[in-house]
Design a protein around this motif. Structure first.
Motif, mmCIF file in Angstrom:
data_model
loop_
_atom_site.group_PDB
_atom_site.id
_atom_site.type_symbol
_atom_site.label_atom_id
_atom_site.label_comp_id
_atom_site.label_asym_id
_atom_site.label_seq_id
_atom_site.Cartn_x
_atom_site.Cartn_y
_atom_site.Cartn_z
ATOM 1 N N LYS A 17 0.936 -1.280 -0.009
ATOM 2 C CA LYS A 17 -0.042 -0.203 -0.085
ATOM 3 C C LYS A 17 0.914 1.449 0.177
ATOM 4 O O LYS A 17 0.497 2.132 -0.971
ATOM 5 C CB LYS A 17 -0.864 -0.093 1.293
ATOM 6 C CG LYS A 17 -1.798 1.287 1.392
ATOM 7 C CD LYS A 17 -2.778 1.482 0.519
ATOM 8 C CE LYS A 17 -3.347 2.765 0.434
ATOM 9 N NZ LYS A 17 -4.453 3.158 -0.478
ATOM 10 N N ALA A 18 2.037 1.352 0.703
ATOM 11 C CA ALA A 18 2.834 2.400 0.910
ATOM 12 C C ALA A 18 3.652 2.655 -0.406
ATOM 13 O O ALA A 18 3.559 3.794 -0.869
ATOM 14 C CB ALA A 18 3.849 2.326 1.986
ATOM 15 N N LEU A 19 4.013 1.572 -1.036
ATOM 16 C CA LEU A 19 4.725 1.765 -2.269
ATOM 17 C C LEU A 19 3.680 2.256 -3.286
ATOM 18 O O LEU A 19 3.997 3.349 -4.279
ATOM 19 C CB LEU A 19 4.968 0.193 -2.969
ATOM 20 C CG LEU A 19 5.709 0.311 -4.547
ATOM 21 C CD1 LEU A 19 6.957 1.293 -4.352
ATOM 22 C CD2 LEU A 19 5.971 -1.084 -4.864
ATOM 23 N N THR A 20 2.242 1.807 -3.387
ATOM 24 C CA THR A 20 1.170 2.334 -4.353
ATOM 25 C C THR A 20 1.052 3.908 -3.896
ATOM 26 O O THR A 20 1.099 4.775 -4.967
ATOM 27 C CB THR A 20 -0.182 1.570 -4.111
ATOM 28 O OG1 THR A 20 0.161 0.287 -4.471
ATOM 29 C CG2 THR A 20 -1.033 1.936 -4.982
ATOM 30 N N LEU A 21 0.958 4.046 -2.738
ATOM 31 C CA LEU A 21 0.607 5.624 -2.486
ATOM 32 C C LEU A 21 1.932 6.523 -2.714
ATOM 33 O O LEU A 21 1.747 7.807 -3.302
ATOM 34 C CB LEU A 21 0.307 5.730 -0.852
ATOM 35 C CG LEU A 21 0.063 7.034 -0.293
ATOM 36 C CD1 LEU A 21 -1.339 7.405 -1.222
ATOM 37 C CD2 LEU A 21 -0.460 6.865 1.197
ATOM 38 N N LYS A 47 12.330 0.257 5.489
ATOM 39 C CA LYS A 47 13.356 -0.254 4.751
ATOM 40 C C LYS A 47 12.857 -1.134 3.722
ATOM 41 O O LYS A 47 13.270 -1.288 2.428
ATOM 42 C CB LYS A 47 14.396 -1.360 5.624
ATOM 43 C CG LYS A 47 15.465 -1.800 4.900
ATOM 44 C CD LYS A 47 16.610 -2.554 5.576
ATOM 45 C CE LYS A 47 17.625 -3.265 5.210
ATOM 46 N NZ LYS A 47 18.791 -3.822 5.704
ATOM 47 N N PRO A 48 11.875 -2.047 3.783
ATOM 48 C CA PRO A 48 11.224 -2.764 2.605
ATOM 49 C C PRO A 48 10.552 -1.703 1.502
ATOM 50 O O PRO A 48 10.533 -2.210 0.476
ATOM 51 C CB PRO A 48 10.327 -3.763 3.275
ATOM 52 C CG PRO A 48 10.038 -3.285 4.910
ATOM 53 C CD PRO A 48 11.139 -2.567 5.132
ATOM 54 N N LEU A 49 10.141 -0.865 2.218
ATOM 55 C CA LEU A 49 9.529 0.353 1.172
ATOM 56 C C LEU A 49 10.549 0.575 0.581
ATOM 57 O O LEU A 49 10.503 0.794 -1.072
ATOM 58 C CB LEU A 49 8.881 1.259 1.921
ATOM 59 C CG LEU A 49 8.517 2.547 0.919
ATOM 60 C CD1 LEU A 49 7.419 2.179 -0.136
ATOM 61 C CD2 LEU A 49 7.735 3.546 1.809
ATOM 62 N N TYR A 50 11.586 1.145 0.733
ATOM 63 C CA TYR A 50 12.823 1.623 -0.214
ATOM 64 C C TYR A 50 13.306 0.368 -0.954
ATOM 65 O O TYR A 50 13.616 0.690 -2.152
ATOM 66 C CB TYR A 50 13.924 1.935 0.794
ATOM 67 C CG TYR A 50 13.591 3.136 1.734
ATOM 68 C CD1 TYR A 50 12.373 4.084 1.541
ATOM 69 C CD2 TYR A 50 14.468 3.339 2.792
ATOM 70 C CE1 TYR A 50 12.270 4.940 2.289
ATOM 71 C CE2 TYR A 50 13.851 4.468 3.817
ATOM 72 C CZ TYR A 50 12.822 5.293 3.441
ATOM 73 O OH TYR A 50 12.319 6.266 4.249
ATOM 74 N N GLN A 55 12.775 -1.274 -7.098
ATOM 75 C CA GLN A 55 12.261 -2.153 -8.164
ATOM 76 C C GLN A 55 11.337 -1.293 -9.297
ATOM 77 O O GLN A 55 10.709 -1.734 -10.274
ATOM 78 C CB GLN A 55 11.454 -3.160 -7.761
ATOM 79 C CG GLN A 55 12.302 -4.216 -6.891
ATOM 80 C CD GLN A 55 13.771 -4.629 -7.495
ATOM 81 O OE1 GLN A 55 13.726 -4.957 -8.776
ATOM 82 N NE2 GLN A 55 14.769 -4.518 -6.458
ATOM 83 N N ALA A 56 10.906 -0.019 -8.689
ATOM 84 C CA ALA A 56 10.126 0.880 -9.444
ATOM 85 C C ALA A 56 10.684 1.627 -10.649
ATOM 86 O O ALA A 56 11.768 1.755 -10.424
ATOM 87 C CB ALA A 56 9.615 1.840 -8.330
ATOM 88 N N THR A 91 21.420 3.833 -4.404
ATOM 89 C CA THR A 91 22.648 3.282 -4.941
ATOM 90 C C THR A 91 22.029 2.155 -6.049
ATOM 91 O O THR A 91 22.484 2.387 -7.490
ATOM 92 C CB THR A 91 23.604 2.597 -4.177
ATOM 93 O OG1 THR A 91 23.924 3.536 -3.303
ATOM 94 C CG2 THR A 91 25.074 2.118 -4.905
ATOM 95 N N PRO A 92 21.383 1.265 -5.883
ATOM 96 C CA PRO A 92 20.777 0.084 -6.960
ATOM 97 C C PRO A 92 20.398 0.778 -8.070
ATOM 98 O O PRO A 92 20.310 0.423 -9.181
ATOM 99 C CB PRO A 92 20.093 -0.634 -6.131
ATOM 100 C CG PRO A 92 20.398 -0.732 -4.684
ATOM 101 C CD PRO A 92 20.833 1.145 -4.666
ATOM 102 N N VAL A 93 19.391 2.068 -7.757
ATOM 103 C CA VAL A 93 18.821 2.362 -9.158
ATOM 104 C C VAL A 93 19.684 3.736 -9.692
ATOM 105 O O VAL A 93 19.243 4.392 -10.669
ATOM 106 C CB VAL A 93 17.452 3.227 -8.589
ATOM 107 C CG1 VAL A 93 16.968 2.063 -8.207
ATOM 108 C CG2 VAL A 93 17.618 4.416 -7.777
#
Ligand code: 6PG
Length: 242
Positions: A17-21, A47-50, A55-56, A91-93
């Protein structure tokens, strides 16, 4: 202020939900202003949101990230909020380095670093001293003592209303933090709170009456949207009419 509360079945549902928002808020800001300013929360919950944001597919070059608070440690310290967000997301993106605005924590003078970060904020938002930057999005967590950012109960930081950034104190340890007025100027604030250990603090935060000096999260009343994303464990005593 428009207030929204969602109690999600578990941590995964909360992060989804947080990722969508967050994605919607970023795209909204970029669509209207070609840019988006976000202040990140520290601690474990986001942390899991980041990791999901890594991946977004988002226009990173149009996004500027700041931190709502930072432990007064080196950026290489495991406690650093900056370190965590860089490792799992920025860093990954290949986030554009000029769009990453960490809180300075290496001068040995927290008050000076707080002043310098405030100056950087005013420069970035092209504002004069005394003006309040309006962040498109501020992410916050909440401790089991109802602190948020580094605004801890019964500390002087809670009363600072003439600055954007101040020095918070956790058990005597300095931290840099957004002040209440800066957070409350935001267009959107999203709290991510999980775990049964946050239940009692949330009860006080949502209570009709309680002391904001004891439960600092009560002081967060943004002029824009206030979102509460809770998992069932944390939100057990909270109902949507609250
Ligand atoms: C920090 C945070 C802090 C955090 C809460 C909740 O620097 O630690 O900014 O305010 O959001 O302490 O932390 P958890 O998410 O780890 O429970």
């Amino acid at each position: 202020m428009q207030k929204y509360l969602e109690v999600l079945v578990d941590n995964k549902a909360l992060i989804d939900k947080a990722l969508t928002l967050v994605t919607a808020k970023i795209n909204e800001a970029v669509a209207t202003k070609e840019r988006c300013t976000i202040a990140l929360a520290g601690g474990n919950t986001p942390k899991p949101l980041y990791q999901a944001l890594a991946q977004a597919k988002l226009p990173w070059e149009k996004i500027h990230v700041f931190w709502g608070d930072e432990r007064y440690v080196r950026e290489t310290d495991p406690l650093s909020n900056q370190k965590m967000a860089r490792e799992v997301w920025l860093t990954p993106v290949n986030f554009p380095p000029d769009n990453i605005h960490p809180m300075p924590t290496s001068s040995g003078d927290p008050a000076k670093d707080a002043y310098n970060y405030q100056r950087d904020l005013l420069d970035h938002f092209q504002l004069s001293p005394g003006d309040l930057p309006v962040f498109d999005l501020i992410l916050l967590g909440m401790g089991d003592d109802a602190h948020t950012a580094s605004l801890f109960p019964q500390t002087e930081a809670l009363t600072v209303n003439d600055r954007l950034i101040t020095v918070g104190s956790k058990d005597g340890e300095p931290r840099l933090t957004f002040t209440v007025p800066l957070i409350n100027a935001a267009a959107c604030v999203i709290f991510l709170v999980t775990g049964a250990n946050k239940q009692q603090a949330l009860k006080q935060v949502f209570a009709p009456e309680a002391d904001g000096m004891l439960y600092p999260t009560r002081l967060i009343q943004p002029q824009g949207e206030l979102w509460w994303l809770l998992d069932q464990e944390a939100g057990a005593n909270i109902n949507s009419e609250t």
